[in-house]
Design a protein around this motif. Structure first.
Motif, PDB file in Angstrom:
ATOM      1  N   LYS A 126      -9.267 -25.098  62.369  1.00  0.00           N
ATOM      2  CA  LYS A 126      -7.968 -24.650  62.868  1.00  0.00           C
ATOM      3  C   LYS A 126      -7.188 -23.821  61.850  1.00  0.00           C
ATOM      4  O   LYS A 126      -6.305 -23.046  62.221  1.00  0.00           O
ATOM      5  CB  LYS A 126      -7.129 -25.859  63.315  1.00  0.00           C
ATOM      6  CG  LYS A 126      -7.662 -26.521  64.578  1.00  0.00           C
ATOM      7  CD  LYS A 126      -6.754 -27.642  65.033  1.00  0.00           C
ATOM      8  CE  LYS A 126      -7.280 -28.299  66.309  1.00  0.00           C
ATOM      9  NZ  LYS A 126      -7.313 -27.374  67.452  1.00  0.00           N
ATOM     10  N   GLU A 145      -9.661 -18.330  67.375  1.00  0.00           N
ATOM     11  CA  GLU A 145      -9.120 -18.789  68.655  1.00  0.00           C
ATOM     12  C   GLU A 145      -9.408 -20.288  68.849  1.00  0.00           C
ATOM     13  O   GLU A 145      -9.947 -20.704  69.864  1.00  0.00           O
ATOM     14  CB  GLU A 145      -9.689 -17.960  69.799  1.00  0.00           C
ATOM     15  CG  GLU A 145      -9.220 -16.511  69.772  1.00  0.00           C
ATOM     16  CD  GLU A 145      -9.578 -15.743  71.035  1.00  0.00           C
ATOM     17  OE1 GLU A 145     -10.148 -16.350  71.967  1.00  0.00           O
ATOM     18  OE2 GLU A 145      -9.295 -14.539  71.080  1.00  0.00           O
ATOM     19  N   THR A 146      -9.034 -21.071  67.845  1.00  0.00           N
ATOM     20  CA  THR A 146      -9.234 -22.520  67.911  1.00  0.00           C
ATOM     21  C   THR A 146      -8.020 -23.247  68.468  1.00  0.00           C
ATOM     22  O   THR A 146      -8.092 -24.453  68.718  1.00  0.00           O
ATOM     23  CB  THR A 146      -9.531 -23.077  66.508  1.00  0.00           C
ATOM     24  OG1 THR A 146      -8.464 -22.711  65.639  1.00  0.00           O
ATOM     25  CG2 THR A 146     -10.823 -22.524  65.959  1.00  0.00           C
ATOM     26  N   HIS A 147      -6.911 -22.540  68.649  1.00  0.00           N
ATOM     27  CA  HIS A 147      -5.664 -23.173  69.067  1.00  0.00           C
ATOM     28  C   HIS A 147      -5.466 -23.000  70.575  1.00  0.00           C
ATOM     29  O   HIS A 147      -5.769 -21.957  71.137  1.00  0.00           O
ATOM     30  CB  HIS A 147      -4.497 -22.576  68.292  1.00  0.00           C
ATOM     31  CG  HIS A 147      -4.678 -22.707  66.804  1.00  0.00           C
ATOM     32  ND1 HIS A 147      -4.354 -23.854  66.113  1.00  0.00           N
ATOM     33  CD2 HIS A 147      -5.183 -21.842  65.882  1.00  0.00           C
ATOM     34  CE1 HIS A 147      -4.650 -23.692  64.842  1.00  0.00           C
ATOM     35  NE2 HIS A 147      -5.148 -22.479  64.667  1.00  0.00           N
ATOM     36  N   THR A 154     -10.059 -22.385  74.809  1.00  0.00           N
ATOM     37  CA  THR A 154     -10.199 -21.885  73.446  1.00  0.00           C
ATOM     38  C   THR A 154     -11.601 -21.314  73.240  1.00  0.00           C
ATOM     39  O   THR A 154     -12.554 -21.689  73.916  1.00  0.00           O
ATOM     40  CB  THR A 154      -9.954 -23.007  72.428  1.00  0.00           C
ATOM     41  OG1 THR A 154     -10.883 -24.066  72.668  1.00  0.00           O
ATOM     42  CG2 THR A 154      -8.530 -23.533  72.522  1.00  0.00           C
TER      43      THR A 154
END
Length: 277
Positions: A126, A145-147, A154
């Motif tokens: 993250k 794009e982990t959030h 995601t």
């Protein structure tokens, strides 16, 4: 120890658990026996050295089970093999990139252009992303794009990186243009503490999108710029791992980035007069 069958594999496991050093040759090309030995000797004090036939196999062996053999033994064909093996072993250790705080000075909506998503063969953490910038002298840490997003799942393997002209830090000492990356290239994933790791590109995804220009400056006065897709779901990282939506940035906001001497030739730093603006 030569591992040639199941009996010798079990003996190698016993040796790896009991001895301070175990030097092992595996007859077959599969790395499953090495995985079994590493797992068997996990949480013991012994060190496993694997005999390899070439640099390519050494790179694979040093990554087995995410931690790899403690070392490799290679009969080199020449001095180049010895040098490359040394570089490979150093790379297997923790990599670091110096990060510093940057202050946003200007945000501009600049119209349409081609931007690249870097889809990798690994999931990002993250607080991890890629260092991207318009100038070789400085890059901004663009988030993966982990959030969570409200309208789509995601993509933890992806960084919506920026316009195709941008530099990307692909190793501790080298950059690449986003436009020249393709499947199989290696890039440097960097977290907010500057810890870095080598990541393999699985696919480059280039599409026409509205673009946003972010200007910032380092504490020593070095100007930094990154051009990204003009959309709320694109994010950059700030001090302490703070996640910042690019469309909500304003002058005075703090970002994380990396600055380096200006001037590059084919991605390598070079001391020459170079003006970027």
């Amino acid at each position: 120890m030569h591992v040639i069958d199941d009996e010798t594999l079990q003996t190698a496991c016993k040796i790896a658990r009991q001895e301070k050093w175990a030097v092992i040759y595996f007859k077959d090309p599969t790395k499953i026996p090495l995985e079994i030995v590493l797992a068997s000797a996990d949480n013991t004090d012994g060190k496993i050295i694997t005999i390899v036939k070439d640099i390519q196999e050494a790179e694979i062996v040093l990554g087995v089970l995410e931690k790899g053999s403690h070392g490799v033994m290679l009969t080199p064909n020449g001095i180049i093999d010895a040098r490359e093996l040394g570089q490979l072993c150093r790379k297997a250790n923790n990599l670091e990139v110096s990060l510093e705080e940057l202050e946003v000075t200007k945000i501009s909506h600049i119209g349409m252009g081609e931007r690249a998503c870097v889809d990798t063969c690994s999931n990002f953490a993250k607080d991890e992303g890629l260092l991207i910038g318009s100038y070789s002298q400085g890059m901004i840490l663009v988030s993966s794009e982990t959030h969570p997003l409200p309208y789509m799942p995601t993509r933890p393997f992806r960084v919506n990186a920026g316009a195709i002209h941008s530099y990307l830090v692909s190793s501790v000492s080298q950059t690449n243009y986003l436009s020249e990356l393709s499947s199989g290239h290696k890039v440097l994933g960097v977290n907010c503490d500057g810890k870095a790791r080598e990541i393999v590109v699985g696919r480059m995804k280039i599409e026409v999108r509205p673009l946003l220009s972010i200007d910032a400056v380092s504490q020593s006065g070095i100007p930094v710029n990154v051009i990204v897709q003009d959309d709320w779901h694109v994010r950059v990282l700030g001090p302490g791992g703070k996640v910042l939506n690019v469309t909500e940035l304003k002058p005075g906001d703090k970002l994380l980035g990396h600055t380096a001497p200006s001037g590059r030739h084919v991605g390598l730093p070079v001391k020459e007069s170079c003006l970027e603006k």
